[in-house]
Design an enzyme around this catalytic site. Structure first.
Site, PDB file in Angstrom:
ATOM      1  CB  CYS A 241       1.898 -43.072 -25.231  1.00 26.65           C
ATOM      2  SG  CYS A 241       0.791 -42.139 -24.164  1.00 26.65           S
TER       3      CYS A 241
ATOM      4  CG  ASP B 248      13.744 -18.797 -21.526  1.00 17.78           C
ATOM      5  OD1 ASP B 248      14.548 -18.032 -20.948  1.00 17.78           O
ATOM      6  OD2 ASP B 248      13.824 -19.073 -22.734  1.00 17.78           O
TER       7      ASP B 248
ATOM      8  CE1 TYR C 117      -0.933   7.875   4.322  1.00 18.31           C
ATOM      9  CE2 TYR C 117       1.325   8.461   3.779  1.00 18.31           C
ATOM     10  CZ  TYR C 117       0.348   8.184   4.733  1.00 18.31           C
ATOM     11  OH  TYR C 117       0.647   8.211   6.060  1.00 18.31           O
TER      12      TYR C 117
ATOM     13  N   PRO D 192       2.859  -2.771   6.722  1.00 18.21           N
ATOM     14  CG  PRO D 192       3.115  -4.678   5.391  1.00 18.21           C
ATOM     15  CD  PRO D 192       3.871  -3.491   5.918  1.00 18.21           C
ATOM     16  N   GLY D 193       0.063  -3.419   8.734  1.00 19.28           N
ATOM     17  CA  GLY D 193      -0.389  -3.411  10.122  1.00 19.28           C
ATOM     18  C   GLY D 193      -0.590  -2.020  10.684  1.00 19.28           C
TER      19      GLY D 193
ATOM     20  N   GLY E 118      -6.447 -43.860 -29.308  1.00 18.70           N
ATOM     21  CA  GLY E 118      -5.686 -42.673 -29.701  1.00 18.70           C
ATOM     22  C   GLY E 118      -4.575 -42.370 -28.721  1.00 18.70           C
TER      23      GLY E 118
ATOM     24  CG  ASP F 290      -2.163  -0.801   1.069  1.00 17.57           C
ATOM     25  OD1 ASP F 290      -2.512  -1.100  -0.078  1.00 17.57           O
ATOM     26  OD2 ASP F 290      -2.787  -1.141   2.089  1.00 17.57           O
TER      27      ASP F 290
END
Length: 648
Positions: free
Chosen positions: A299, A480, A134, A165-166, A294, A132
């Site tokens: 595979c 990458d 202002y 924070p807080g 399929g 955060d």
């Protein structure tokens, strides 16, 4: 003496008369519209601090508007944020106290407006969250119901550089009480309306059934210059409390009832319905059999292809151009190709399989005029542009990943081709090319991105990474991320490309896997990956931080490393509390020519600093980064719109 006394008395009476006649002018005066001064956190405009105390009463009932956005989308959360009574808020909006609002829905908020020194305000509090500042608190969290200067004035012990924070902030919300002129005219309430981009004074006045002239007068605006800006407040004088019906569009008319279906009477009782069930079961069984066959073929084919290309170099670094004229080929290769085309078409219905002749036709036989770079050509297929890339080796991972993911910020794989042992992948075409072409300024046409475009690109990349980190079947790492692998479409929206190195992270977001095969692009690779082979989503966070550094500075990673052995060192002067804004001029891309909000630029620099920390556990997740960039983007758009309207 008899003549002097009356003259003195006359003088005294004159002074009293002048004072008494001039006093109502300040008492009856309307409030000046604050304009774009709300976005200037370093200014000293008194009007930004609040509406001046000039009404008949020191306290009054007033109203605000608020546009809901996560996490403030319920009656309870909005009431807590704005210090309102949830029962009154639910009543005013004709919803229950457990109700939720859609994102960006306009909500009416009742408040008690009171005098505080020389200003009116309604007080609430807010606990600072990570990232955060202002400006974002005023414009994003409170949607313009307060201003950064006003919040700083109410919290003198907490500077913009010392927010943590807080910390709990006192937030002065912009409200006002009617003046004598307004009450005499029958206006008993003032509404602080937060302006949206498409709003105008006449439109707002019409919604609340107020004469436009009265709204202009209440804000000291004129018909000749009624300009207003997003994320600022406009005072709307009201005779009665506002109603949700004034701001909520009427529901659309219900769709016309479809005509009843025509059905033929069943023959032989229920035999037709049974026949339909048998047919459905048969179709599903047959489909399952075809699908299984399929998969087996798929595979087997990939295993054979991988063995044949085992000794070839890593495809992820193959960027050589190629000669694509078709050569006489063996029947065996062609048969393998056909087998593959048949098998893949069964399991990848959304993926088109092209013949090599189709790709030749699309690229004018891979003409140099269609060459983009490396092994990538521009083609036209059925009138649509496409990027066609030749690849060697096992590309099953990239095909598998792109075929089962679908996201606006990931390049879309639309088709494949296999010819003479080579793969050709067909992608959507990003007309503006790689981001690297736009931020290094090395070409003659001097491509240029403004501040808001750069923030949008960073937001797009963060959104795409957040998707593969948190919303796929298992977390994936791109491995990458760099400016050359970020492509820009016609609207300069970013698409992440080149998933050749991508792999599963093998666990929850942030967990590690190990590898001995270190591949990637120098300068973007995270320290823990280079030193120990640790693979996690935090690798992408590091690379993303380097990418944002390039976006801010306009310099490529090699140039940055030539000047700074440690990437984070470049940020030290900018993040210095005393020299930050002075160093910002040398830090930012000179092609921006200072056209960016300095406070936000420093905020982005802080975000970059958190992304490129050496310890991966100290880096934020992409979900946190996405939240911060969303706030930055919203504030940047408001800043840009304010500047464009004012002819900046």
């Amino acid at each position: 003496m008899e003549l002097l006394l009356p003259r003195r008395l006359i003088s005294v009476f004159s002074i009293i008369l002048i004072a008494s006649s001039s006093a109502p002018c300040s008492i009856h005066a309307q409030q000046p519209y604050v304009g774009k001064a709300t976005s200037n956190c370093d200014g000293n405009s008194n009007s930004v601090l609040g509406y001046t105390f000039n009404g008949l009463n020191a306290t009054c009932q007033a109203y605000l508007t608020f546009r809901s956005q996560p996490p403030y989308t319920t009656v309870a959360s909005i009431s807590e944020l704005l210090g309102a009574d949830p029962s009154l808020l639910s009543q005013l909006n004709s919803v229950s106290q457990n109700a939720s609002f859609q994102t960006d829905q306009l909500v009416l908020v009742p408040t008690r407006c009171s005098r505080s020194g020389t200003y009116y305000q309604a007080n609430t509090s807010y606990v600072v969250k990570s990232g955060d500042i202002y400006l974002s608190i005023a414009n994003y969290v409170f949607r313009g119901l307060s201003a950064c200067q006003a919040i700083q004035a109410q919290n003198p012990n907490l500077t913009a550089k010392t927010l943590h924070p807080g910390d709990r902030l006192l937030i002065p919300l912009r409200c006002a009480c009617p003046t004598k002129n307004q009450t005499d005219a029958g206006f008993n309430y003032l509404l602080s309306y937060v302006i949206a981009p498409a709003d105008s004074v006449s439109l707002i006045s019409s919604n609340f059934r107020v004469d436009t002239g009265k709204t202009l007068e209440a804000n000291q605006l004129s018909e000749q210059d009624p300009t207003i800006y997003p994320n600022t407040t406009l005072l709307v004088p009201l005779r009665k409390p506002p109603s949700i019906s004034q701001i909520r569009a009427p529901p659309p008319p219900p769709p016309a009832s479809p005509p009843p279906p025509t059905t033929s009477p069943p023959s032989n009782g229920g035999s037709s319905s049974k026949t339909w069930v048998y047919a459905l079961v048969g179709a599903l069984g047959g489909g399952a059999f075809v699908l299984l066959a399929g998969i087996i073929l798929f595979c087997l084919f990939f295993r054979k292809s991988a063995q044949k290309n085992k000794q070839k170099k890593d495809p992820s670094i193959n960027s050589e151009s190629f000669e694509a004229a078709e050569k006489p080929h063996e029947k065996i290769v062609e048969e393998e190709s056909k087998d593959f085309l048949e098998s893949i078409s069964d399991i990848a219905q959304s993926l088109k399989v092209y013949s090599f002749q189709e790709l030749q036709s699309a690229t004018q036989n891979f003409s140099p005029s269609c060459w983009i770079r490396g092994s990538v050509y521009h083609g036209t297929i059925n009138g649509d542009s496409a990027a066609i890339k030749k690849m060697d080796g096992d590309v099953s991972k990239e095909i598998d990943l792109l075929n089962k993911t679908s996201h606006f910020n990931l390049i879309r794989l639309s088709g494949v081709c296999f010819n003479e042992g080579h793969w050709y992948l067909v992608y959507e075409y990003a007309v503006n090319g790689p981001l690297s072409d736009w931020i290094y300024h090395r070409n003659s046409d001097h491509k240029f991105l403004n501040w808001t475009q750069r923030v949008q690109i960073a937001l797009d990349v963060a959104t795409g990474l957040n998707y593969i980190h948190n919303y796929t079947s298992q977390p994936y790492v791109h491995k990458d991320i760099k400016s050359g692998n970020v492509l820009l479409d016609g609207d300069f929206r970013a698409k992440i490309a080149n998933f050749g190195l991508a792999r599963s992270a093998g666990g929850q977001e942030g967990e590690f896997a190990l590898t001995r095969h270190i591949v990637g692009t120098q300068g973007y690779m995270a320290p823990e990956y280079l030193e120990h082979g640790f693979v996690s989503t935090k690798m992408d966070v590091y690379s993303f931080g380097v990418l944002m550094l390039e976006i801010l500075t306009g310099k490529d990673v090699k140039e940055l490393y030539e000047r700074f052995s440690i990437m984070s060192d470049i940020l030290i002067p900018v993040l210095n509390e005393k020299k930050g804004k002075q160093s910002l001029v040398d830090f930012m891309d000179p092609s921006l020519q200072g056209n960016y909000p300095a406070e936000l630029a420093i905020f982005v620099a802080r975000l970059v600093d958190s992304c490129i920390k050496k310890d991966p556990s100290g880096r934020p997740g992409m979900d946190e980064i996405l939240q911060s960039l969303t706030q930055i983007m919203t504030t940047s758009q408001n800043w840009e719109m304010s500047n464009s309207i004012s002819g900046y």
